[in-house]
Design a protein around this motif. Structure first.
Motif, PDB file in Angstrom:
ATOM      1  N   UNK A   1      -4.420  30.296 -34.760  1.00  0.00           N
ATOM      2  CA  UNK A   1      -4.129  29.678 -36.026  1.00  0.00           C
ATOM      3  C   UNK A   1      -3.052  28.475 -35.950  1.00  0.00           C
ATOM      4  N   UNK A   2      -3.334  27.634 -36.368  1.00  0.00           N
ATOM      5  CA  UNK A   2      -2.358  26.512 -36.298  1.00  0.00           C
ATOM      6  C   UNK A   2      -2.474  25.312 -37.443  1.00  0.00           C
ATOM      7  N   UNK A   3      -1.975  24.141 -37.073  1.00  0.00           N
ATOM      8  CA  UNK A   3      -2.063  22.886 -38.036  1.00  0.00           C
ATOM      9  C   UNK A   3      -2.505  21.897 -36.977  1.00  0.00           C
ATOM     10  N   UNK A   4      -3.475  20.905 -37.596  1.00  0.00           N
ATOM     11  CA  UNK A   4      -3.782  19.961 -36.688  1.00  0.00           C
ATOM     12  C   UNK A   4      -4.134  18.768 -37.592  1.00  0.00           C
ATOM     13  N   UNK A   5      -3.668  17.500 -36.866  1.00  0.00           N
ATOM     14  CA  UNK A   5      -3.785  16.196 -37.585  1.00  0.00           C
ATOM     15  C   UNK A   5      -4.637  15.454 -36.579  1.00  0.00           C
ATOM     16  N   UNK A   6      -5.661  14.957 -37.308  1.00  0.00           N
ATOM     17  CA  UNK A   6      -6.657  13.859 -36.526  1.00  0.00           C
ATOM     18  C   UNK A   6      -6.854  12.603 -37.122  1.00  0.00           C
ATOM     19  N   UNK A   7      -7.325  11.583 -36.238  1.00  0.00           N
ATOM     20  CA  UNK A   7      -7.401  10.344 -36.547  1.00  0.00           C
ATOM     21  C   UNK A   7      -8.868  10.059 -36.310  1.00  0.00           C
ATOM     22  N   UNK A   8      -9.806   9.330 -37.261  1.00  0.00           N
ATOM     23  CA  UNK A   8     -11.230   9.166 -37.033  1.00  0.00           C
ATOM     24  C   UNK A   8     -11.189   7.763 -37.453  1.00  0.00           C
ATOM     25  N   UNK A   9     -12.178   6.958 -36.638  1.00  0.00           N
ATOM     26  CA  UNK A   9     -12.383   5.318 -37.117  1.00  0.00           C
ATOM     27  C   UNK A   9     -13.993   5.339 -37.190  1.00  0.00           C
ATOM     28  N   UNK A  10     -14.427   4.604 -38.217  1.00  0.00           N
ATOM     29  CA  UNK A  10     -15.846   4.291 -38.429  1.00  0.00           C
ATOM     30  C   UNK A  10     -16.091   2.860 -38.460  1.00  0.00           C
ATOM     31  N   UNK A  11     -16.910   2.278 -37.819  1.00  0.00           N
ATOM     32  CA  UNK A  11     -16.926   0.993 -37.702  1.00  0.00           C
ATOM     33  C   UNK A  11     -18.492   0.600 -37.722  1.00  0.00           C
ATOM     34  N   UNK A  12     -18.787  -0.624 -38.330  1.00  0.00           N
ATOM     35  CA  UNK A  12     -20.148  -1.358 -38.253  1.00  0.00           C
ATOM     36  C   UNK A  12     -19.776  -2.694 -37.683  1.00  0.00           C
ATOM     37  N   UNK A  13     -20.759  -3.446 -37.356  1.00  0.00           N
ATOM     38  CA  UNK A  13     -20.637  -4.796 -36.762  1.00  0.00           C
ATOM     39  C   UNK A  13     -19.603  -5.702 -37.852  1.00  0.00           C
ATOM     40  N   UNK A  14     -18.558  -6.150 -37.446  1.00  0.00           N
ATOM     41  CA  UNK A  14     -17.839  -6.952 -38.054  1.00  0.00           C
ATOM     42  C   UNK A  14     -16.833  -6.242 -38.894  1.00  0.00           C
ATOM     43  N   UNK A  15     -16.592  -5.001 -38.918  1.00  0.00           N
ATOM     44  CA  UNK A  15     -15.789  -4.098 -39.702  1.00  0.00           C
ATOM     45  C   UNK A  15     -15.696  -2.974 -39.263  1.00  0.00           C
ATOM     46  N   UNK A  16     -14.405  -2.386 -39.452  1.00  0.00           N
ATOM     47  CA  UNK A  16     -14.001  -0.878 -39.189  1.00  0.00           C
ATOM     48  C   UNK A  16     -12.966  -0.515 -40.030  1.00  0.00           C
ATOM     49  N   UNK A  17     -12.670   0.948 -40.074  1.00  0.00           N
ATOM     50  CA  UNK A  17     -11.856   1.588 -40.917  1.00  0.00           C
ATOM     51  C   UNK A  17     -11.605   2.914 -40.163  1.00  0.00           C
ATOM     52  N   UNK A  18      -9.998   3.032 -40.232  1.00  0.00           N
ATOM     53  CA  UNK A  18      -9.664   4.546 -39.772  1.00  0.00           C
ATOM     54  C   UNK A  18      -8.898   5.211 -40.906  1.00  0.00           C
ATOM     55  N   UNK A  19      -8.960   6.538 -40.691  1.00  0.00           N
ATOM     56  CA  UNK A  19      -8.465   7.383 -41.513  1.00  0.00           C
ATOM     57  C   UNK A  19      -7.953   8.544 -40.880  1.00  0.00           C
ATOM     58  N   UNK A  20      -6.745   8.992 -41.037  1.00  0.00           N
ATOM     59  CA  UNK A  20      -6.180  10.331 -40.724  1.00  0.00           C
ATOM     60  C   UNK A  20      -5.813  11.467 -41.714  1.00  0.00           C
ATOM     61  N   UNK A  21      -6.319  12.468 -41.248  1.00  0.00           N
ATOM     62  CA  UNK A  21      -6.072  13.774 -42.118  1.00  0.00           C
ATOM     63  C   UNK A  21      -5.443  14.998 -41.287  1.00  0.00           C
ATOM     64  N   UNK A  22      -4.985  16.133 -41.973  1.00  0.00           N
ATOM     65  CA  UNK A  22      -4.179  16.966 -41.515  1.00  0.00           C
ATOM     66  C   UNK A  22      -4.741  18.312 -42.349  1.00  0.00           C
ATOM     67  N   UNK A  23      -4.890  19.440 -41.718  1.00  0.00           N
ATOM     68  CA  UNK A  23      -5.105  20.559 -42.232  1.00  0.00           C
ATOM     69  C   UNK A  23      -5.020  21.903 -41.514  1.00  0.00           C
ATOM     70  N   UNK A  24      -5.035  23.183 -42.036  1.00  0.00           N
ATOM     71  CA  UNK A  24      -4.818  24.216 -41.280  1.00  0.00           C
ATOM     72  C   UNK A  24      -6.160  24.541 -40.317  1.00  0.00           C
ATOM     73  N   UNK A  25      -5.902  24.933 -39.006  1.00  0.00           N
ATOM     74  CA  UNK A  25      -6.906  25.361 -38.162  1.00  0.00           C
ATOM     75  C   UNK A  25      -7.011  26.856 -37.746  1.00  0.00           C
ATOM     76  N   UNK A  26      -8.250  27.006 -37.355  1.00  0.00           N
ATOM     77  CA  UNK A  26      -8.203  28.682 -36.949  1.00  0.00           C
ATOM     78  C   UNK A  26      -9.341  28.501 -35.853  1.00  0.00           C
ATOM     79  N   UNK A  27      -9.495  29.569 -35.172  1.00  0.00           N
ATOM     80  CA  UNK A  27     -10.440  29.783 -34.168  1.00  0.00           C
ATOM     81  C   UNK A  27     -10.668  31.183 -33.338  1.00  0.00           C
ATOM     82  N   UNK A  28     -11.389  31.161 -32.385  1.00  0.00           N
ATOM     83  CA  UNK A  28     -11.236  32.382 -31.583  1.00  0.00           C
ATOM     84  C   UNK A  28     -11.633  31.867 -30.192  1.00  0.00           C
TER      85      UNK A  28
END
Length: 246
Positions: A181-208
């Motif tokens: 269990x923890x906390x994660x911050x990630x950054x993702x970039x979406x792009x098309x020819x001639x344009x791109x945008x990036x978004x960062x988001x944080x949330x509680x994370x969990x796993x096994x």
């Protein structure tokens, strides 16, 4: 020899003062109070010795007090050694490792999911047999294209980092399953020819996951994590890695 009346009154005052001085010894401040008694000649334990030649009472109290002080000193010393030993053990349970993660990126309104790859490093400490904490840093490698209303959009995972706590049990000599269990911050970039945008988001994370010991120093790790599930975006994945203890 008969004790004068005024001397009896003095003794009563001294005994009451001595009981007041010794009263802290029954609490947490016993060691500090004992040290003060040893360096202050006016404390009651020395008064007992001063009148011992003609007042034989309290000798048993003095003996008992000295024994209790000795036992407390031994107990404090044993506690200190245990703490030092614990620190040494913890220092030997630090670990570091690396992994490759296969990430699935899904977003509401987009029928396709992006399949991304990330390499990650981790650094942690195993506090005891059941609990450990670690930090992780990941970098995306490569990208994937998804169809958004007939247009191909490239999705790329830039970075991902977080702090996590793991809890598990030693199910076998070399097999250690756990939950994380923890906390994660990630950054993702979406792009098309001639344009791109990036978004960062944080949330509680969990796993096994599970650790499988290869030898005394190396451990194989497999894990599933739900990193983000927020505002219509879900990022989860499966990873394989190697961890070394030091």
């Amino acid at each position: 020899m008969q004790t004068p009346m005024y001397m009896n009154k003095i003794l009563m005052i001294i005994l009451k003062a001595n009981n007041w001085l010794l009263s802290p010894l029954r609490g947490w401040d016993g060691l500090s109070a004992a040290s003060r008694l040893q360096v202050r000649p006016k404390a009651g334990r020395y008064v007992y010795y001063s009148f011992a030649s003609w007042l034989p009472i309290n000798l048993k109290i003095i003996s008992t007090y000295k024994e209790n002080t000795m036992y407390k000193s031994v107990a404090y010393a044993a506690l200190g050694l245990a703490c030092l030993s614990s620190n040494v053990t913890l220092a030997e349970q630090n670990y570091a490792g690396g992994s490759i993660a296969f990430i699935d990126y899904a977003e509401e309104g987009i029928s396709d999911d992006a399949s991304l790859t990330m390499i990650a490093g981790r650094l942690g400490t195993k506090f005891n047999e059941h609990l450990s904490g670690e930090i992780r840093i990941g970098l995306g490698i490569g990208d994937d294209s998804v169809d958004v209303f007939g247009t191909d959009v490239d999705i790329e995972l830039d970075t991902m980092f977080g702090a996590y706590v793991r809890g598990g049990i030693q199910a076998a000599d070399s097999f250690y399953p756990y939950v994380v269990l923890g906390y994660t911050r990630g950054k993702v970039t979406a792009s098309v020819p001639g344009f791109s945008t990036s978004e960062s988001e944080s949330d509680v994370s969990f796993g096994i996951g599970a650790d499988v010991d290869i030898n005394d120093k190396l451990t194989f790790n497999a894990e599933y994590m739900n990193y983000l599930d927020k505002d219509g975006v879900e990022v989860d994945g499966f990873s394989l890695g190697i961890v070394t203890k030091f």
